[in-house]
Scaffold this motif. Structure first.
Motif, mmCIF file in Angstrom:
data_model
loop_
_atom_site.group_PDB
_atom_site.id
_atom_site.type_symbol
_atom_site.label_atom_id
_atom_site.label_comp_id
_atom_site.label_asym_id
_atom_site.label_seq_id
_atom_site.Cartn_x
_atom_site.Cartn_y
_atom_site.Cartn_z
ATOM 1 N N LYS A 1 0.671 -1.066 -0.004
ATOM 2 C CA LYS A 1 0.034 -0.065 0.053
ATOM 3 C C LYS A 1 0.930 1.399 0.019
ATOM 4 N N ASP A 2 1.765 1.375 0.811
ATOM 5 C CA ASP A 2 2.805 2.443 1.050
ATOM 6 C C ASP A 2 3.476 2.605 -0.502
ATOM 7 N N GLU B 1 1.055 4.168 -2.720
ATOM 8 C CA GLU B 1 0.782 5.575 -2.461
ATOM 9 C C GLU B 1 1.757 6.396 -2.812
ATOM 10 N N ASN B 2 3.076 6.081 -2.605
ATOM 11 C CA ASN B 2 4.414 6.742 -2.405
ATOM 12 C C ASN B 2 5.223 6.181 -3.368
#
Length: 105
Positions: A77-78, A81-82
């Motif tokens: 997820k990180d 998102e980034n």
């Protein structure tokens, strides 16, 4: 086994009700710390707890598997998102890590 009595207290665990045992119980009986089992109600104020100690290692492995899965989900997820924070894994990084863990057993 000694006849030692341990107090229990009501506890709210997530959205479920439960009972909390004192730390001394698990210090005296560490084998039971990760045991699962069932409760048989004998009367309005008496119940019998039966713990299954045969599958304790399996439960621990399942817990580790769940934790690893949650950690990997967080990383994915990180990363999504980034994406600008991602760093390419290089041969030099691999060699540095190999040097760090070379004598680790």
């Amino acid at each position: 086994m000694a006849d030692k009595i341990y107090p229990i207290n009501p506890a709210k665990i997530g959205n479920q009700d439960g009972f909390r045992l004192p730390r001394s119980f698990f210090k005296d009986h560490p084998l039971l710390a990760n045991a699962s089992g069932y409760i048989q109600v004998l009367s309005d104020n008496t119940f019998l707890v039966k713990l299954d100690t045969d599958n304790i290692d399996n439960n621990e492995n399942e817990d580790k598997s769940v934790m690893l899965s949650l950690f990997l989900d967080f990383l994915m997820k990180d990363a999504i998102e980034n994406p600008d924070k991602l760093v390419m894994y290089t041969q030099q990084m691999s060699e540095e890590i190999d040097d760090l863990v070379a004598d680790v057993i």
